[in-house]
Every structure is written in structure tokens, then in C-alpha cells.
Write a protein that holds these residues in place. Structure first.
Motif, PDB file in Angstrom:
ATOM      1  N   LEU A 248       0.609  -1.211  -0.213  1.00 44.44           N
ATOM      2  CA  LEU A 248       0.105   0.071  -0.085  1.00 44.44           C
ATOM      3  C   LEU A 248       1.000   1.445   0.003  1.00 44.44           C
ATOM      4  O   LEU A 248       0.483   2.090  -0.530  1.00 44.44           O
ATOM      5  CB  LEU A 248      -0.929  -0.088   1.206  1.00 44.44           C
ATOM      6  N   ASP A 249       1.863   1.374   0.735  1.00 46.21           N
ATOM      7  CA  ASP A 249       2.724   2.419   0.694  1.00 46.21           C
ATOM      8  C   ASP A 249       4.072   2.444  -0.296  1.00 46.21           C
ATOM      9  O   ASP A 249       4.783   3.331  -0.459  1.00 46.21           O
ATOM     10  CB  ASP A 249       3.361   2.477   2.186  1.00 46.21           C
ATOM     11  N   GLN A 250       4.075   1.415  -1.109  1.00 46.07           N
ATOM     12  CA  GLN A 250       4.488   1.392  -2.199  1.00 46.07           C
ATOM     13  C   GLN A 250       6.335   1.609  -1.975  1.00 46.07           C
ATOM     14  O   GLN A 250       7.134   2.001  -2.542  1.00 46.07           O
ATOM     15  CB  GLN A 250       4.371   2.331  -3.286  1.00 46.07           C
ATOM     16  N   ASP A 255       2.028  -5.018   2.489  1.00 47.11           N
ATOM     17  CA  ASP A 255       1.289  -4.777   3.739  1.00 47.11           C
ATOM     18  C   ASP A 255       0.037  -5.496   3.673  1.00 47.11           C
ATOM     19  O   ASP A 255      -0.139  -6.248   2.988  1.00 47.11           O
ATOM     20  CB  ASP A 255       1.073  -3.272   4.061  1.00 47.11           C
ATOM     21  N   ILE A 256      -0.753  -5.234   4.629  1.00 46.26           N
ATOM     22  CA  ILE A 256      -2.016  -6.019   5.062  1.00 46.26           C
ATOM     23  C   ILE A 256      -3.150  -5.277   5.116  1.00 46.26           C
ATOM     24  O   ILE A 256      -3.288  -4.530   6.233  1.00 46.26           O
ATOM     25  CB  ILE A 256      -2.008  -7.231   6.031  1.00 46.26           C
ATOM     26  N   LEU A 257      -4.238  -5.042   4.150  1.00 50.33           N
ATOM     27  CA  LEU A 257      -5.452  -4.371   4.694  1.00 50.33           C
ATOM     28  C   LEU A 257      -6.095  -5.136   5.342  1.00 50.33           C
ATOM     29  O   LEU A 257      -6.332  -6.517   5.015  1.00 50.33           O
ATOM     30  CB  LEU A 257      -5.999  -3.973   3.210  1.00 50.33           C
ATOM     31  N   CYS A 258      -6.954  -4.731   6.267  1.00 51.05           N
ATOM     32  CA  CYS A 258      -7.934  -5.466   7.070  1.00 51.05           C
ATOM     33  C   CYS A 258      -9.392  -4.897   6.898  1.00 51.05           C
ATOM     34  O   CYS A 258      -9.399  -3.796   7.359  1.00 51.05           O
ATOM     35  CB  CYS A 258      -7.356  -5.802   8.391  1.00 51.05           C
ATOM     36  N   ALA A 259     -10.432  -5.972   6.778  1.00 49.66           N
ATOM     37  CA  ALA A 259     -11.660  -5.576   7.076  1.00 49.66           C
ATOM     38  C   ALA A 259     -12.365  -6.094   8.444  1.00 49.66           C
ATOM     39  O   ALA A 259     -12.252  -7.207   8.338  1.00 49.66           O
ATOM     40  CB  ALA A 259     -12.566  -5.820   5.842  1.00 49.66           C
ATOM     41  N   ASN A 260     -12.662  -5.524   9.254  1.00 50.04           N
ATOM     42  CA  ASN A 260     -12.686  -5.740  10.631  1.00 50.04           C
ATOM     43  C   ASN A 260     -14.376  -5.775  10.805  1.00 50.04           C
ATOM     44  O   ASN A 260     -14.964  -4.672  11.112  1.00 50.04           O
ATOM     45  CB  ASN A 260     -12.093  -4.973  11.858  1.00 50.04           C
ATOM     46  N   HIS A 261     -15.083  -6.607  10.515  1.00 51.03           N
ATOM     47  CA  HIS A 261     -16.378  -6.983  10.600  1.00 51.03           C
ATOM     48  C   HIS A 261     -17.038  -6.895  11.835  1.00 51.03           C
ATOM     49  O   HIS A 261     -16.410  -7.607  12.876  1.00 51.03           O
ATOM     50  CB  HIS A 261     -17.080  -7.873   9.683  1.00 51.03           C
ATOM     51  N   HIS A 262     -17.964  -6.244  12.457  1.00 50.57           N
ATOM     52  CA  HIS A 262     -18.659  -5.969  13.584  1.00 50.57           C
ATOM     53  C   HIS A 262     -17.428  -5.734  14.818  1.00 50.57           C
ATOM     54  O   HIS A 262     -17.319  -6.343  15.923  1.00 50.57           O
ATOM     55  CB  HIS A 262     -19.080  -7.232  13.912  1.00 50.57           C
ATOM     56  N   SER A 263     -16.668  -4.807  14.523  1.00 48.62           N
ATOM     57  CA  SER A 263     -15.732  -4.509  15.641  1.00 48.62           C
ATOM     58  C   SER A 263     -15.499  -2.795  15.603  1.00 48.62           C
ATOM     59  O   SER A 263     -15.833  -2.380  14.775  1.00 48.62           O
ATOM     60  CB  SER A 263     -14.225  -5.094  15.168  1.00 48.62           C
ATOM     61  N   ILE A 264     -14.815  -2.321  16.696  1.00 47.10           N
ATOM     62  CA  ILE A 264     -14.678  -1.142  16.939  1.00 47.10           C
ATOM     63  C   ILE A 264     -13.228  -0.603  16.224  1.00 47.10           C
ATOM     64  O   ILE A 264     -13.086   0.539  16.252  1.00 47.10           O
ATOM     65  CB  ILE A 264     -14.489  -0.690  18.455  1.00 47.10           C
ATOM     66  N   SER A 265     -12.696  -1.785  15.669  1.00 47.33           N
ATOM     67  CA  SER A 265     -11.169  -1.350  15.001  1.00 47.33           C
ATOM     68  C   SER A 265     -11.451  -0.555  13.705  1.00 47.33           C
ATOM     69  O   SER A 265     -10.268   0.232  13.443  1.00 47.33           O
ATOM     70  CB  SER A 265     -10.584  -2.580  14.762  1.00 47.33           C
ATOM     71  N   GLY A 266     -12.379  -0.681  13.142  1.00 47.70           N
ATOM     72  CA  GLY A 266     -12.473   0.116  11.839  1.00 47.70           C
ATOM     73  C   GLY A 266     -11.820  -0.324  10.643  1.00 47.70           C
ATOM     74  O   GLY A 266     -11.502  -1.541  10.758  1.00 47.70           O
ATOM     75  N   LEU A 267     -11.605   0.580   9.573  1.00 48.28           N
ATOM     76  CA  LEU A 267     -11.042  -0.088   8.354  1.00 48.28           C
ATOM     77  C   LEU A 267      -9.474   0.324   8.750  1.00 48.28           C
ATOM     78  O   LEU A 267      -8.843   1.588   8.941  1.00 48.28           O
ATOM     79  CB  LEU A 267     -11.269   0.628   7.222  1.00 48.28           C
ATOM     80  N   ALA A 298      -6.672   0.030  -5.025  1.00 50.64           N
ATOM     81  CA  ALA A 298      -6.116   0.220  -6.382  1.00 50.64           C
ATOM     82  C   ALA A 298      -6.077   1.882  -6.541  1.00 50.64           C
ATOM     83  O   ALA A 298      -6.563   2.660  -5.599  1.00 50.64           O
ATOM     84  CB  ALA A 298      -7.238  -0.345  -7.476  1.00 50.64           C
ATOM     85  N   ASP A 299      -5.685   2.300  -7.730  1.00 52.64           N
ATOM     86  CA  ASP A 299      -5.468   3.768  -7.866  1.00 52.64           C
ATOM     87  C   ASP A 299      -6.781   4.465  -8.433  1.00 52.64           C
ATOM     88  O   ASP A 299      -6.867   4.286  -9.644  1.00 52.64           O
ATOM     89  CB  ASP A 299      -4.144   3.945  -8.873  1.00 52.64           C
ATOM     90  N   ILE A 300      -7.602   4.734  -7.761  1.00 49.66           N
ATOM     91  CA  ILE A 300      -8.933   5.156  -8.019  1.00 49.66           C
ATOM     92  C   ILE A 300      -8.823   6.313  -8.712  1.00 49.66           C
ATOM     93  O   ILE A 300      -9.383   6.775  -9.727  1.00 49.66           O
ATOM     94  CB  ILE A 300      -9.865   5.168  -6.663  1.00 49.66           C
ATOM     95  N   ASP A 301      -8.082   7.478  -8.323  1.00 48.09           N
ATOM     96  CA  ASP A 301      -7.966   8.865  -8.738  1.00 48.09           C
ATOM     97  C   ASP A 301      -7.007   8.879  -9.613  1.00 48.09           C
ATOM     98  O   ASP A 301      -6.772  10.198 -10.272  1.00 48.09           O
ATOM     99  CB  ASP A 301      -8.006   9.853  -7.754  1.00 48.09           C
ATOM    100  N   GLY A 302      -6.381   8.215 -10.161  1.00 43.60           N
ATOM    101  CA  GLY A 302      -5.180   8.146 -11.252  1.00 43.60           C
ATOM    102  C   GLY A 302      -4.030   9.055 -10.746  1.00 43.60           C
ATOM    103  O   GLY A 302      -3.460   9.727 -11.582  1.00 43.60           O
ATOM    104  N   ASP A 303      -3.436   9.291  -9.573  1.00 49.14           N
ATOM    105  CA  ASP A 303      -2.440  10.209  -9.208  1.00 49.14           C
ATOM    106  C   ASP A 303      -1.456   9.078  -8.581  1.00 49.14           C
ATOM    107  O   ASP A 303      -0.277   9.607  -8.327  1.00 49.14           O
ATOM    108  CB  ASP A 303      -3.110  10.916  -7.952  1.00 49.14           C
ATOM    109  N   SER A 304      -1.230   7.954  -9.051  1.00 53.40           N
ATOM    110  CA  SER A 304      -0.150   6.788  -9.140  1.00 53.40           C
ATOM    111  C   SER A 304      -0.144   6.490  -7.625  1.00 53.40           C
ATOM    112  O   SER A 304       0.926   5.700  -7.504  1.00 53.40           O
ATOM    113  CB  SER A 304       1.043   7.542  -9.494  1.00 53.40           C
ATOM    114  N   ASP A 305      -0.927   6.657  -6.676  1.00 62.91           N
ATOM    115  CA  ASP A 305      -0.555   6.218  -5.278  1.00 62.91           C
ATOM    116  C   ASP A 305      -1.806   5.037  -5.132  1.00 62.91           C
ATOM    117  O   ASP A 305      -2.853   5.184  -5.909  1.00 62.91           O
ATOM    118  CB  ASP A 305      -0.541   7.093  -4.373  1.00 62.91           C
ATOM    119  N   LEU A 306      -2.007   4.438  -4.189  1.00 64.22           N
ATOM    120  CA  LEU A 306      -2.910   3.528  -4.145  1.00 64.22           C
ATOM    121  C   LEU A 306      -4.052   3.687  -3.358  1.00 64.22           C
ATOM    122  O   LEU A 306      -3.543   4.251  -1.943  1.00 64.22           O
ATOM    123  CB  LEU A 306      -2.418   1.883  -3.556  1.00 64.22           C
ATOM    124  N   ASP A 307      -5.172   3.771  -3.672  1.00 62.97           N
ATOM    125  CA  ASP A 307      -6.310   4.396  -2.720  1.00 62.97           C
ATOM    126  C   ASP A 307      -6.976   2.760  -2.115  1.00 62.97           C
ATOM    127  O   ASP A 307      -6.672   1.814  -2.599  1.00 62.97           O
ATOM    128  CB  ASP A 307      -7.303   4.904  -3.461  1.00 62.97           C
TER     129      ASP A 307
END
Length: 618
Positions: A248-250, A255-267, A298-307
Motif C-alpha cells: 500500500l505504501d509502495q 502490507d495487509i489491509l484488513c476489513a474488521n466486521h462487527h468491531s470497533i477497530s474500523g478500517l 487500486a489507484d482510483i483517482d489516477g494520481d499513481s498512489d494506491l487508494d
């Protein structure tokens, strides 16, 4: 792009009094088609509906603009699994085409489906038919022998944990099962990537019960068997539902993205600090998104970093998060939807072949599969297409299943057809016919203008019909490719008018976008004849903070109909009560509520005549 001047809809732009006649200059426009087809007319205003259409879309953009639609052909891979949480594209037999690996929620199977090369035939191959409770099966060459093995997440109450299946014959017909960790609590997801930069694949998974870990495992033997070394990334990622390993930080490590379902940890994501997976730092993307179910980057806005794109279930959200700095320490949320019920899967990829990253979302409760099309590559304008409905969609991915060079969509579901792929394409042409407009009176048609976006390879044009008998509108005029005069296209004195819009494109997903179309005319009022009166209306006092009196000629008082419109064309009130030739509007709408301050158009219609006056409510 072609532009027309922007002016509010008013039936009366200029009033000039003459001894025996009244001149009106008029304009009517349409800029919203979201109401859909079915309104033939005649109507005095074009609102947000129309008569009929083919292969155009009027609901994909939130503004109700028009563009070419997208077609979807859905193909069944398997409909007898009893449900599927995750499905992944992979060449399981090494023959060069894309197969599918999936797990059954009801029959405790891990299965891969062999593609016949065209996406039209799918033979079933069993990886394991005695798997206690498979939640996820993920493809990867874990033993480094050049063929694809399978990592599995087992959430059975006994022996829950992480396992892997060795592809013994290289073509996916013979498998050996090994435990990786049989004490890892209730994992919902598993995946493979090179975490420690040693050019081999490691296995990663989250646990959904105590001790709430994210961990990765490296084989301690060569070739791998049942001895794996565990490394804990996090001991506080509550209810981890899905992971996405990505740099993610290139900085060159995963790195590891995590989706925390039903928790207070957030995204959140875990940054691989030392590059070898032994030192991790938690970075929050958005702590308020405490029900994240699926996540992708993915690079959603086309600025070469990952969103980051994520969806959740409790609050029905679908959002993408803009990466604002090089360290991934600042994020801005862009909400795409808060109404989709139970978003279970999300994936970001360029599926419309325009170089812009789109977003796919699988909606479980509403049984829908959506494409969010990134219209300009900035992530700020999205066209939303419903691709398929009727199945309880859980997961979504992409691959080319029919070997045509274009991206297709893979979906897993827990009802109906459990595994399917979907072929999408844009239409090369489409058309729409407006409702029939009645301008009342006797117009002298002047010109047509429109505002549209017409990318290279696309075209947009109009045809028009006009008549004094709305039941016999005649034939369409010659095609009008440029805004301008209507002279030679229609009879300038016809009362009724209807337009037909045409759109074409030379590319697979190209489309023009119609923002607005306008028609201009002038109209000569008819003399009243012997003893007659001109039909004019007045509003006094004007402007006014209270009620207003609308005065009509006494000759027409009994037959006149008076309508109050706001500037969007919506009927605010129909006036019926009168005192002689004077009508009163008390400033309230048809529901009895006080109408907002602003400009209103009061229109009177009688026989074949009409008149309007603009009134300002203070």
C-alpha cells in the motif's frame, strides 16, 4: 463538448405589448430523465420522464443524465454447491485458460471448475469432499513446483484452523491435505503472498474469535508439509473478516489491509515495517467504518498512489478512501452509497477498458451485483449499473474467462446460482423519444440547443416531429447533428413537438452524455375578435411576502385553469377559487405547507391560449 446558454425554464421570457396582439418568447428544456419511460403526453412541461427508449440509461448517473447503457450476459458455472462465500479465478490445470476455485458452504467441499477455454463449459474437480466447514479456499503455488496448490480456512467448531492442499499431479486431479495450524480460531478468510521477500508464498489469515489475531505462516520444511512457523501480525484485530495483502505504501514489501466486521477497530492496514514481516505498525484508514466486510486497493483517482475501497453491512456503506500522502497516514473518504443493503464483496479494476479503475460490489440482502463506473478517472463522478439481480451475492472478482481479451466478472453467491461469471459490454447505439410537448397557442419554432459530452469516437444527434394533432405526430425530420435553427426541419406553427435522441459509439464502452436539450420559440397571441379581449394575466402585488392576486380577463375567468410552478417545472399549486376574475394564491403548496421564497411561474390556460407571469415570493 457542445454548450448551450444556461437559463431557467420560463414559458415567458419577454413580453411586448402591441395594439392587437401579444408576442411571447419561450423556451422549454429537459435535463433530467431519471423518472423513466411511459409518459407519452401531451404534457405542458418536460419533467424527468419520457416516452420510450432503447439501450440508453437514465438512472446510472445521479443527475439523471442520459448515456448509452451496458449489456450483461450471465453464465452459470455451478448452481448445486449450496452456497459459496469466496470464489477466485486461477489456472488450476495449467492449460492457459482461467478456471475457478471455490468452496461450498453446505456440502463441505472445496472444488475447482475447469474452463473449456470459452467459458461455456465447466467440469467439476474435487479438491476435498470431507472438509468440516470451509469458509475460504485460495489458490497459490505453495510448494514452488510450478502448479497451483490451495490454502484453506476451516471454521468448524473442532479442528478449526488453516490447512493447505498439495496439487500432486499438476493438473488438479490428485490432492494431499496438510495442516498448517489446527489451533487458529474460526478463520473466515485465507490468502497467499510473499510476506518476507524470500520469493516463496506464505499463508495469511485472520481469526474471528479470541485471540483475534492476524497471522502469517512460513513453511519450515522444503518441500512444505505440516510444519509451519507462525508469525503474529496483530493480536487486536477483532472479527477480521477479509484481508487484502498489497504494497500500500509502495516501499517494496507487502502490507495487509484488513476489513474488521462487527468491531470497533474500523478500517485499517498493517504496515510491514522491516520488510520481512516481523515488525508491523497499525495505521487506521477510517475508525468510523466499524462494519467493514470487504476491502480492496487500486489507484482510483489516477494520481499513481494506491487508494482503498471498502464496503460494510451494518450501515450499508460503499466508499473509497483517497490516499492523501506518501506515508498512507492521511485519508479522505468518498461515499458512493449508504443505501445498498448488506454489501458483502468489493473489487476495484478497470472493467470498462478506458484506463480508469471501476468498482464492483456484491450485495447480499438486495441480491444485486453492481458496477460503479469511474467516468473521468478522478473518482468524483460515477455511473452505477445494475448488472444482475436475484442471487444472494457474497463475493466478486475479475478475469478473462472466454479468452476474448476483455475483463469479465466472477461472482460467488449463497443462493440460486452459487458461482457465475458475467460478460459485459457497452451498446454501440441507442435512442430515446421524449414525451409530446404541448406549448398551447401558436408557436413560431426558432432553434434547438443542447449541452453534451461527446468523447472521441462517439456521436449524439436529434430528430423532431411536430403537429397540431398530438395523436398524429407525423414522421421524424432529417437528422440534426449540430445545435441551431429549426427552419426546414419542422413546421414553425405546430403546437405539439417531440424529440428523438440518438447516440452512437465506435468503442466497446464509449458513450456520449447528454446533459440538457432546449427548444426556443416565439408565439403570437390571437386577437379576441369582435368584442374580444387579449388573454393576459397579472399578479399583484409582485413581489410579495404574503398572498398574491392573479387577475385574468373577465371573458375567460370561468374557463381558465391556473397553475403555479417552481423553476424546476414542478406544479406547486392549482388555483381554483376565484372572486370574479381574480384568483388568490396564499403562498402555500398543494399540501398546505408554506412554499419557499423564490421565483414562481403562474400559468393560465384557456381554450387554445396560454399566458404566464413570473412572481417573486419574498
Amino acid at each position: 463538448m457542445k454548450n448551450s446558454i444556461g437559463i431557467n425554464r420560463v414559458a415567458l421570457l419577454l413580453v411586448l405589448l402591441f395594439p392587437s396582439s401579444l408576442l411571447f418568447a419561450g423556451v422549454e428544456f429537459q435535463s433530467d430523465w431519471s423518472g423513466g419511460p411511459g409518459t407519452t403526453g401531451p404534457t405542458n412541461y418536460w419533467f424527468n420522464d419520457f416516452s420510450t427508449q432503447s439501450q440508453t440509461s437514465w438512472t446510472t448517473l445521479p443527475s439523471g443524465k442520459l448515456l448509452l447503457d451496458i449489456s450483461t450476459i450471465s453464465h452459470t458455472i455451478n448452481s448445486s454447491m449450496g452456497g459459496c462465500y469466496f470464489a477466485f479465478p486461477a489456472d488450476m490445470d495449467g492449460d492457459g485458460d482461467m478456471d475457478v476455485l471455490a468452496q461450498s458452504t453446505d456440502y463441505y467441499d472445496i472444488t475447482w471448475f475447469e474452463n473449456d477455454g470459452s467459458g461455456g463449459g465447466w467440469n467439476t474437480h474435487m479438491v476435498s469432499d470431507n472438509y468440516p466447514l470451509p469458509r475460504c479456499a485460495y489458490p497459490g503455488d505453495l510448494d514452488g513446483d510450478g502448479d497451483l496448490d490451495v490454502a484453506g480456512a476451516n471454521s468448524a467448531s473442532s479442528n478449526s484452523g488453516i490447512e493447505w492442499f498439495r496439487n500432486d499431479d499438476g493438473v488438479g486431479d490428485s490432492w494431499t491435505r496438510f495442516y498448517i495450524d489446527d489451533q487458529f480460531g474460526n478463520p473466515n478468510f485465507v490468502c497467499c503472498t510473499d510476506i518476507n521477500n524470500d520469493d516463496t508464498l506464505e499463508v495469511i489469515a485472520p481469526s474471528r474469535i479470541s485471540p483475534y489475531q492476524i497471522a502469517w505462516w512460513k513453511s519450515s520444511t522444503t518441500p512444505p508439509d505440516s510444519i509451519w512457523e507462525k508469525h503474529v501480525v496483530s493480536s487486536s484485530s477483532q472479527d477480521g473478516w477479509e484481508l487484502f495483502p498489497v504494497d500500500l505504501d509502495q516501499d517494496g514489501d507487502m502490507d495487509i489491509l484488513c476489513a474488521n466486521h462487527h468491531s470497533i477497530s474500523g478500517l485499517q492496514f498493517w504496515e510491514n515495517i522491516d520488510g520481512v514481516g516481523t515488525d508491523w505498525e497499525l495505521k487506521r484508514i477510517n475508525s468510523s467504518n466499524d462494519d467493514a466486510r470487504s476491502v480492496h486497493a487500486a489507484d482510483i483517482d489516477g494520481d499513481s498512489d494506491l487508494d482503498v475501497v471498502a464496503c460494510g453491512t451494518n450501515y450499508f456503506y460503499l466508499s473509497w478512501f483517497e490516499n492523501l500522502d506518501d506515508t498512507c497516514g492521511a485519508w479522505e473518504e468518498h461515499v458512493l452509497s449508504t443505501t445498498l443493503d448488506q454489501n458483502h464483496g468489493v473489487h476495484a479494476a478497470d472493467v470498462t477498458d478506458d484506463g480508469f479503475v471501476d468498482i464492483l460490489v456484491a450485495v447480499w440482502e438486495d441480491n444485486q451485483l453492481f458496477l460503479y463506473r469511474n467516468m473521468d478517472g478522478t473518482g468524483m463522478e460515477w455511473a452505477v449499473y445494475l448488472l444482475k439481480s436475484g442471487w444472494w451475492f457474497e463475493d466478486v472478482d475479475v478475469a478473462d474467462f472466454n479468452d476474448d481479451g476483455f475483463t469479465d466478472i466472477l461472482a460467488g453467491a449463497t443462493d440460486g446460482v452459487e458461482v457465475s461469471w458475467h460478460e459485459i459490454s457497452g451498446y454501440s447505439s441507442g435512442w430515446l423519444e421524449s414525451s409530446i410537448l404541448d406549448v398551447v397557442g401558436y408557436p413560431e419554432w426558432d432553434s434547438i440547443a443542447w449541452t453534451a459530452e461527446e468523447p472521441a469516437g462517439t456521436d449524439l444527434f436529434f430528430q423532431i416531429k411536430s403537429s397540431n394533432d398530438w395523436e398524429d405526430m407525423g414522421v421524424w425530420c432529417d437528422t440534426i447533428f449540430e445545435p441551431g435553427s429549426l427552419t426546414g426541419y419542422i413546421d414553425s406553427t405546430h403546437r405539439y413537438i417531440q424529440y428523438r435522441l440518438g447516440m452512437t459509439t465506435e468503442s466497446r464502452f464509449g458513450t456520449p452524455v447528454l446533459d440538457e436539450v432546449r427548444f426556443y420559440w416565439s408565439s403570437m397571441g390571437i386577437e379576441g375578435g369582435s368584442g374580444g379581449e387579449e388573454f393576459v394575466i397579472t399578479a399583484v402585488p409582485n413581489p410579495s411576502a404574503g398572498g398574491v392576486s392573479i387577475v385574468v380577463p373577465s371573458l375567460y375567468a370561468e374557463d381558465v385553469e391556473l397553475f403555479v410552478y417552481d423553476l424546476s417545472g414542478k406544479v406547486v399549486r392549482v388555483l381554483a377559487e376565484r372572486n370574479g376574475s381574480t384568483f388568490i394564491w396564499d403562498g402555500r403548496d398543494s399540501s398546505g405547507h408554506e412554499a419557499p421564497t423564490g421565483t414562481y411561474i403562474i400559468r393560465g390556460v384557456v381554450e387554445d391560449r396560454s399566458a404566464t407571469v413570473r412572481f417573486v415570493k419574498l
